[in-house]
Design a protein around this motif. Structure first.
Motif, PDB file in Angstrom:
ATOM      1  N   ILE A  20      78.580  54.379  33.785  1.00 18.40           N
ATOM      2  CA  ILE A  20      79.645  55.386  33.764  1.00 18.40           C
ATOM      3  C   ILE A  20      79.381  56.356  32.624  1.00 18.40           C
ATOM      4  O   ILE A  20      79.173  55.935  31.483  1.00 18.40           O
ATOM      5  N   ASN A  56      89.857  53.021  39.233  1.00 21.11           N
ATOM      6  CA  ASN A  56      88.698  53.329  38.394  1.00 21.11           C
ATOM      7  C   ASN A  56      89.058  54.311  37.295  1.00 21.11           C
ATOM      8  O   ASN A  56      88.653  54.143  36.133  1.00 21.11           O
ATOM      9  N   VAL A  60      88.800  53.775  33.233  1.00 17.05           N
ATOM     10  CA  VAL A  60      88.053  54.644  32.322  1.00 17.05           C
ATOM     11  C   VAL A  60      88.945  55.131  31.179  1.00 17.05           C
ATOM     12  O   VAL A  60      88.519  55.192  30.022  1.00 17.05           O
ATOM     13  N   ALA A  71      79.533  51.347  29.593  1.00 12.46           N
ATOM     14  CA  ALA A  71      80.342  50.963  30.740  1.00 12.46           C
ATOM     15  C   ALA A  71      79.550  51.186  32.020  1.00 12.46           C
ATOM     16  O   ALA A  71      78.725  52.102  32.114  1.00 12.46           O
ATOM     17  N   THR A  73      80.042  50.566  36.565  1.00 12.10           N
ATOM     18  CA  THR A  73      80.900  50.200  37.688  1.00 12.10           C
ATOM     19  C   THR A  73      80.100  49.442  38.739  1.00 12.10           C
ATOM     20  O   THR A  73      78.992  49.842  39.096  1.00 12.10           O
ATOM     21  N   GLN A  89      84.561  46.779  36.714  1.00 12.95           N
ATOM     22  CA  GLN A  89      83.971  47.504  35.593  1.00 12.95           C
ATOM     23  C   GLN A  89      83.405  46.509  34.587  1.00 12.95           C
ATOM     24  O   GLN A  89      84.041  45.484  34.289  1.00 12.95           O
ATOM     25  N   THR A  91      81.990  46.391  30.638  1.00 11.24           N
ATOM     26  CA  THR A  91      82.022  47.189  29.411  1.00 11.24           C
ATOM     27  C   THR A  91      81.464  46.395  28.232  1.00 11.24           C
ATOM     28  O   THR A  91      81.438  45.170  28.239  1.00 11.24           O
TER      29      THR A  91
END
Length: 215
Positions: A20, A56, A60, A71, A73, A89, A91
């Protein structure tokens, strides 16, 4: 907070994860995810597509406020229901450690059990050393949808987090997978276990956070 250029660990991600761009604007992120959805699950309904886009975007926004430094997805078809899409997600965060002494994970565990009684914790031994695994369910409300309309939608998010102490730095590294697609939770636990076993120290020459291993 550690910067991306000083992050000392590497990890592998399965092929269905897409990084991301946290610096991208709202419209760019939505277009990219919409195109990914159209490719991965072209037959999902418009209502489900809108829900996944909203989930999503909400994720974020949380990443940006929490100081996430990397990050990605996950987007694919649900194993439980192949006619629907599933998304999660992944992270990475680094924060200064408030725990002092030689047993930071035990200190964190005691604090979590006191402050977040719904969180489930377990110490685990990985190739990089002892870590703390934390599984927790949370519910949050978003007041508007992507078009700015009032909704008051409640998001039920489940996350599995791995905490690793960077003792020499006085910091903690957080690796987290989170999703609203709870029907696929068992599969995400398997994916997270695969990621966790891939974590290792970066080469002594230094490494960027984006220098992840091939999935």
């Amino acid at each position: 907070m550690a910067t991306a250029m000083t992050f000392p660990l590497r990890f592998g991600l399965p092929a269905k994860f897409t990084p991301i761009d946290l610096s991208a604007d709202f419209e760019t992120r939505m277009k990219r995810l919409h195109n990914q959805l159209a490719s991965a699950a072209p037959n999902v309904s418009e209502a489900e597509r809108l829900h996944l886009l909203l989930a999503n975007q909400y994720a974020v926004e949380r990443m940006l406020t929490e100081g996430v430094i990397y990050a990605a997805t996950f987007l694919g078809r649900s194993d439980r229901n192949p006619t629907t899409a599933t998304t999660a997600q992944f992270t990475v965060m680094v924060h200064d450690s408030a725990a002092r002494g030689g047993r930071p994970l035990e200190t964190i565990t005691d604090a979590l059990r006191s402050e977040r009684p719904r969180a489930h914790t377990q110490l685990v031994d990985l190739p990089i050393g002892r870590c703390l695994a934390v599984m927790e369910d949370n519910r949050f409300q978003t007041l508007t949808d992507l078009l700015g309309r009032h909704t008051g939608v409640t998001h039920h998010v489940r996350q599995l987090q791995l905490i690793f102490p960077l003792v020499d730095r006085g910091q903690l590294a957080f690796f987290t997978i989170s999703t609203e697609c709870l029907r696929d939770w068992d599969e995400y636990v398997r994916i997270m276990a695969e990621i966790c076993t891939s974590i290792r120290w970066a080469d002594t020459g230094g490494s960027s956070i984006s220098n992840v291993l091939d999935g």
